[in-house]
Design a protein around this motif. Sequence first.
Motif, PDB file in Angstrom:
ATOM      1  N   PHE A 261       0.866  -1.179   0.000  1.00  0.00           N
ATOM      2  CA  PHE A 261       0.000   0.000   0.000  1.00  0.00           C
ATOM      3  C   PHE A 261       0.900   1.225   0.000  1.00  0.00           C
ATOM      4  O   PHE A 261       1.649   1.435   0.955  1.00  0.00           O
ATOM      5  CB  PHE A 261      -0.903   0.009   1.233  1.00  0.00           C
ATOM      6  CG  PHE A 261      -1.814   1.215   1.286  1.00  0.00           C
ATOM      7  CD1 PHE A 261      -2.788   1.401   0.326  1.00  0.00           C
ATOM      8  CD2 PHE A 261      -1.673   2.172   2.277  1.00  0.00           C
ATOM      9  CE1 PHE A 261      -3.624   2.512   0.355  1.00  0.00           C
ATOM     10  CE2 PHE A 261      -2.502   3.286   2.321  1.00  0.00           C
ATOM     11  CZ  PHE A 261      -3.479   3.460   1.351  1.00  0.00           C
ATOM     12  N   GLU A 262       0.871   1.991  -1.062  1.00  0.00           N
ATOM     13  CA  GLU A 262       1.759   3.152  -1.209  1.00  0.00           C
ATOM     14  C   GLU A 262       3.207   2.738  -0.928  1.00  0.00           C
ATOM     15  O   GLU A 262       3.947   3.442  -0.247  1.00  0.00           O
ATOM     16  CB  GLU A 262       1.329   4.279  -0.261  1.00  0.00           C
ATOM     17  CG  GLU A 262      -0.037   4.877  -0.574  1.00  0.00           C
ATOM     18  CD  GLU A 262      -0.031   5.768  -1.819  1.00  0.00           C
ATOM     19  OE1 GLU A 262       1.010   6.342  -2.137  1.00  0.00           O
ATOM     20  OE2 GLU A 262      -1.089   5.850  -2.479  1.00  0.00           O
TER      21      GLU A 262
ATOM     22  N   ARG B  33       4.262   0.427   1.050  1.00  0.00           N
ATOM     23  CA  ARG B  33       4.466  -0.216   2.355  1.00  0.00           C
ATOM     24  C   ARG B  33       3.976  -1.666   2.288  1.00  0.00           C
ATOM     25  O   ARG B  33       2.808  -1.907   1.968  1.00  0.00           O
ATOM     26  CB  ARG B  33       3.679   0.547   3.429  1.00  0.00           C
ATOM     27  CG  ARG B  33       3.721  -0.122   4.789  1.00  0.00           C
ATOM     28  CD  ARG B  33       2.724   0.500   5.766  1.00  0.00           C
ATOM     29  NE  ARG B  33       2.599  -0.356   6.928  1.00  0.00           N
ATOM     30  CZ  ARG B  33       1.646  -0.288   7.842  1.00  0.00           C
ATOM     31  NH1 ARG B  33       0.721   0.635   7.743  1.00  0.00           N
ATOM     32  NH2 ARG B  33       1.624  -1.110   8.865  1.00  0.00           N
TER      33      ARG B  33
ATOM     34  N   ILE C 257       2.321  -4.886   3.479  1.00  0.00           N
ATOM     35  CA  ILE C 257       1.341  -5.197   4.529  1.00  0.00           C
ATOM     36  C   ILE C 257       0.916  -6.653   4.359  1.00  0.00           C
ATOM     37  O   ILE C 257       0.682  -7.105   3.236  1.00  0.00           O
ATOM     38  CB  ILE C 257       0.098  -4.277   4.410  1.00  0.00           C
ATOM     39  CG1 ILE C 257       0.490  -2.830   4.711  1.00  0.00           C
ATOM     40  CG2 ILE C 257      -1.028  -4.730   5.345  1.00  0.00           C
ATOM     41  CD1 ILE C 257      -0.644  -1.835   4.543  1.00  0.00           C
TER      42      ILE C 257
ATOM     43  N   LEU D 166      -6.284  -3.155   5.380  1.00  0.00           N
ATOM     44  CA  LEU D 166      -5.711  -1.816   5.582  1.00  0.00           C
ATOM     45  C   LEU D 166      -6.060  -1.284   6.976  1.00  0.00           C
ATOM     46  O   LEU D 166      -5.214  -0.698   7.658  1.00  0.00           O
ATOM     47  CB  LEU D 166      -6.220  -0.858   4.492  1.00  0.00           C
ATOM     48  CG  LEU D 166      -5.659  -1.141   3.087  1.00  0.00           C
ATOM     49  CD1 LEU D 166      -6.429  -0.370   2.022  1.00  0.00           C
ATOM     50  CD2 LEU D 166      -4.171  -0.788   3.021  1.00  0.00           C
ATOM     51  N   THR D 167      -7.300  -1.499   7.414  1.00  0.00           N
ATOM     52  CA  THR D 167      -7.686  -1.037   8.755  1.00  0.00           C
ATOM     53  C   THR D 167      -6.841  -1.755   9.805  1.00  0.00           C
ATOM     54  O   THR D 167      -6.374  -1.139  10.775  1.00  0.00           O
ATOM     55  CB  THR D 167      -9.189  -1.295   9.014  1.00  0.00           C
ATOM     56  OG1 THR D 167      -9.936  -0.691   7.974  1.00  0.00           O
ATOM     57  CG2 THR D 167      -9.635  -0.724  10.354  1.00  0.00           C
TER      58      THR D 167
ATOM     59  N   GLU E  81      -4.021   1.759   8.411  1.00  0.00           N
ATOM     60  CA  GLU E  81      -4.114   2.674   7.253  1.00  0.00           C
ATOM     61  C   GLU E  81      -5.571   3.098   7.089  1.00  0.00           C
ATOM     62  O   GLU E  81      -6.420   2.288   6.720  1.00  0.00           O
ATOM     63  CB  GLU E  81      -3.620   1.987   5.973  1.00  0.00           C
ATOM     64  CG  GLU E  81      -2.156   1.631   5.977  1.00  0.00           C
ATOM     65  CD  GLU E  81      -1.235   2.850   5.811  1.00  0.00           C
ATOM     66  OE1 GLU E  81      -1.744   3.970   5.614  1.00  0.00           O
ATOM     67  OE2 GLU E  81      -0.004   2.658   5.893  1.00  0.00           O
ATOM     68  N   ARG E  82      -5.872   4.360   7.341  1.00  0.00           N
ATOM     69  CA  ARG E  82      -7.262   4.811   7.281  1.00  0.00           C
ATOM     70  C   ARG E  82      -7.524   5.754   6.121  1.00  0.00           C
ATOM     71  O   ARG E  82      -8.662   5.969   5.733  1.00  0.00           O
ATOM     72  CB  ARG E  82      -7.608   5.555   8.567  1.00  0.00           C
ATOM     73  CG  ARG E  82      -7.675   4.633   9.736  1.00  0.00           C
ATOM     74  CD  ARG E  82      -7.823   5.393  11.021  1.00  0.00           C
ATOM     75  NE  ARG E  82      -7.839   4.464  12.119  1.00  0.00           N
ATOM     76  CZ  ARG E  82      -8.925   3.851  12.543  1.00  0.00           C
ATOM     77  NH1 ARG E  82     -10.071   4.084  11.960  1.00  0.00           N
ATOM     78  NH2 ARG E  82      -8.875   3.006  13.539  1.00  0.00           N
ATOM     79  N   GLU E  83      -6.456   6.387   5.617  1.00  0.00           N
ATOM     80  CA  GLU E  83      -6.670   7.397   4.568  1.00  0.00           C
ATOM     81  C   GLU E  83      -6.607   6.720   3.212  1.00  0.00           C
ATOM     82  O   GLU E  83      -5.551   6.241   2.816  1.00  0.00           O
ATOM     83  CB  GLU E  83      -5.624   8.499   4.696  1.00  0.00           C
ATOM     84  CG  GLU E  83      -5.697   9.153   6.058  1.00  0.00           C
ATOM     85  CD  GLU E  83      -4.887  10.431   6.166  1.00  0.00           C
ATOM     86  OE1 GLU E  83      -4.279  10.845   5.155  1.00  0.00           O
ATOM     87  OE2 GLU E  83      -4.879  11.006   7.262  1.00  0.00           O
TER      88      GLU E  83
ATOM     89  N   SER F  88      -8.282  13.662   2.692  1.00  0.00           N
ATOM     90  CA  SER F  88      -8.421  12.217   2.493  1.00  0.00           C
ATOM     91  C   SER F  88      -9.765  11.750   3.019  1.00  0.00           C
ATOM     92  O   SER F  88     -10.327  12.342   3.936  1.00  0.00           O
ATOM     93  CB  SER F  88      -7.335  11.473   3.263  1.00  0.00           C
ATOM     94  OG  SER F  88      -6.089  11.825   2.758  1.00  0.00           O
TER      95      SER F  88
ATOM     96  N   GLY G 208     -11.868   7.921   4.064  1.00  0.00           N
ATOM     97  CA  GLY G 208     -11.590   6.528   4.413  1.00  0.00           C
ATOM     98  C   GLY G 208     -12.863   5.717   4.385  1.00  0.00           C
ATOM     99  O   GLY G 208     -13.924   6.181   3.955  1.00  0.00           O
TER     100      GLY G 208
ATOM    101  N   ARG H  90      -3.444   5.000  -3.042  1.00  0.00           N
ATOM    102  CA  ARG H  90      -4.612   5.860  -2.789  1.00  0.00           C
ATOM    103  C   ARG H  90      -5.191   6.317  -4.124  1.00  0.00           C
ATOM    104  O   ARG H  90      -4.449   6.549  -5.071  1.00  0.00           O
ATOM    105  CB  ARG H  90      -4.194   7.110  -1.996  1.00  0.00           C
ATOM    106  CG  ARG H  90      -3.747   6.781  -0.610  1.00  0.00           C
ATOM    107  CD  ARG H  90      -3.744   7.987   0.310  1.00  0.00           C
ATOM    108  NE  ARG H  90      -3.483   7.495   1.645  1.00  0.00           N
ATOM    109  CZ  ARG H  90      -2.273   7.404   2.194  1.00  0.00           C
ATOM    110  NH1 ARG H  90      -1.213   7.830   1.545  1.00  0.00           N
ATOM    111  NH2 ARG H  90      -2.133   6.896   3.404  1.00  0.00           N
TER     112      ARG H  90
END
Length: 584
Positions: free
Chosen positions: A28-29, A31, A33, A45-46, A50-52, A61, A63, A99
């Motif tokens: 994710f971007e 990163r 995970i 993601l949660t 990661e919320r945005e 942003s 979510g 994103r």
Amino acid sequence: MCATPTVATDSFRVAGTEPGPEGVTFEFEGRPIRGRRGESLAAALTAAGERELRRTRTGPSRGLFCGMGVCQECLVEVDGVPGQRACMTKLDRPMQVRRQDVLPAARTIDRSAKHNAHAAALEPDLMVLGGGAGGLNAATLAAKIGAKVLLVDERPMAGGQFYKQRLEASGIAGNLPDDAQFAGGRALIARARQAGVTMMQGVQVWGAFEPLDLMLFDGKQSRLCRPKRLIVATGAYERGLPVPGWTLPGVMTTGAAQTLLRSYGVLAGKRLLVAGNGPLNLQVALELARAGAAVAAVAELAPAPGPGSFTALLQMATSTPDLLFQGRRYVAELARRGIPLLHGHALASVEKTGTGLKARLRRWPGAQDAASVEFDVGAVLMGYGFMPSNEILRALGCLHAFDPACGHLVCQRDAECRTSLEAVYAVGDCAGLGGARAAEAEGVIAGLAAARSLNLSPSAEAIREAETARRALRRHRRFQQGLWRVFQAPRPMAELAGGETLVCRCEELALSDIEPGFAAGSAGIGAVKRATRAGMGRCQGRYCGPMLARLAADRQGVALDEAAYWAPRPPVKPIAIADIIAGD
Ligand SMILES: Cc1cc2nc3c(=O)[nH]c(=O)nc-3n(C[C@H](O)[C@H](O)[C@H](O)COP(=O)(O)OP(=O)(O)OC[C@H]3O[C@@H](n4cnc5c(N)ncnc54)[C@H](O)[C@@H]3O)c2cc1C
Ligand code: FES
């Protein structure tokens, strides 16, 4: 004794549900995970904090908000393909996720392997749209009577909202306690399969055209379904309430948090505030507390039940006593766990802090400066009741009427759940909110009626099942009437928003931006839409529409009716133009 908290220390997963060797690593971007194979991207993601997710035109942003594919706030780019809803996208491979920017790059139309074949139209005897409490029952009975039934549902797992199922993965089942909702859903799904229902999961209906053409999209291919009969069982979505800060990542619907927890073992936050109206908030607050989250408080719009609630409680007790006692148990357990239940309170605002969110509650109803109380939390859950997901019914032309007692449109049906169109039936919350048990009963009634209309002869057992369902339906409707009298409260519309709060989330319009549209548009909210773009965003006006329809009707001094709402337009769920053209 209350359960011991069991939150994993380094993530938002319930301890023991972390991905094991079967997990998938995605980016994710940039990163890396690790998530569970089969869970939603939103859950993975949660869990990783990661919320945005998407970014709006003006920069902020957004979510996860609805958690059920309606609001479009969780859009991400997956392997270069924009516009993917994280809450509805299965993590099934090592994806590259980014994103979503406001204007994603245009996609070229893929006419290769997956798109180049013309898929034949599907022509079942009966199509059931929606695999929840209502749809599963309808499909099962009709199939048992002999109909060829196709059930289509956009969620990866059948069960709908009430019977939503857990990810079938090792670890989850052992660490999230089984309960009657999971077990009931499993049994309904098994019965449908046994009866021979063809079940298509992960397939959304994006358009419905007269006389009875339904357009399906399975993520790869768009195709036509032309059934002889249709039972619509598309359920409901949660009402939002515009208050300052309601678009911040970390503010989501109660149902979104419930799905994260019940389906995937993920907590929306370690410390949360729940606010809104109705019993679902109590249930979800407890489920979260039992799973180890700290629930700061539950704010309920309605005043505490008093002597004036006696007849409503009696109505509930004499119709469906087990549900009344379940509610009493919720309240007692909240008290035992030390979770304040603040009646007569509404969420007034949320703001971002260095460590999370600051949420403010205020007395409701009351003056703007009515005493307020603040909480520092990681997530705020809002649940202000539901709105029927009736776009498909309305697009087909089924008659609706506004019900002032419920505050929403209700589909006009006969005693067999047949709509104003001969070949179309509507069951469950999409036709008018009635709860899971009423949806189940209506499913049985409509399943029998649809099969009969296909000249199939039901067995004596099927007829008995429908008779039992009719009796149950009368009881559940009485129960729901009592329930919503107990939870009755003046319903805020824009009163808590203030001029600068976004009312139309998609188009980023505050009430002050929309006001000139009202001034210019005495013809109603169609004119407001044309003048301001309110309701033109990807959620198709599902959140701002009901509120703006009410405001427009009030300004014109007329009663709300179906014509006061925006006309449903295809696509009722977003689909890329490339996918429509490719399926052509
Ligand atoms: C988020 C949420 C959580 C809820 N949780 C609870 C709870 O815990 N307890 C409770 O008593 N009530 C709950 N409810 C209320 C609940 O909606 C009903 O009580 C019950 O689920 C209604 O059954 P149904 O068959 O009408 O709809 P649902 O069970 O909601 O089923 C509708 C199905 O239709 C599918 N669908 C909708 N539109 C499309 C489309 N265009 N294409 C393909 N598929 C589509 C959906 O994916 C869904 O599976 C919840 C409601 C919501 C919105
Ligand atoms: S959170 Fe995914 S569409 Fe609403």
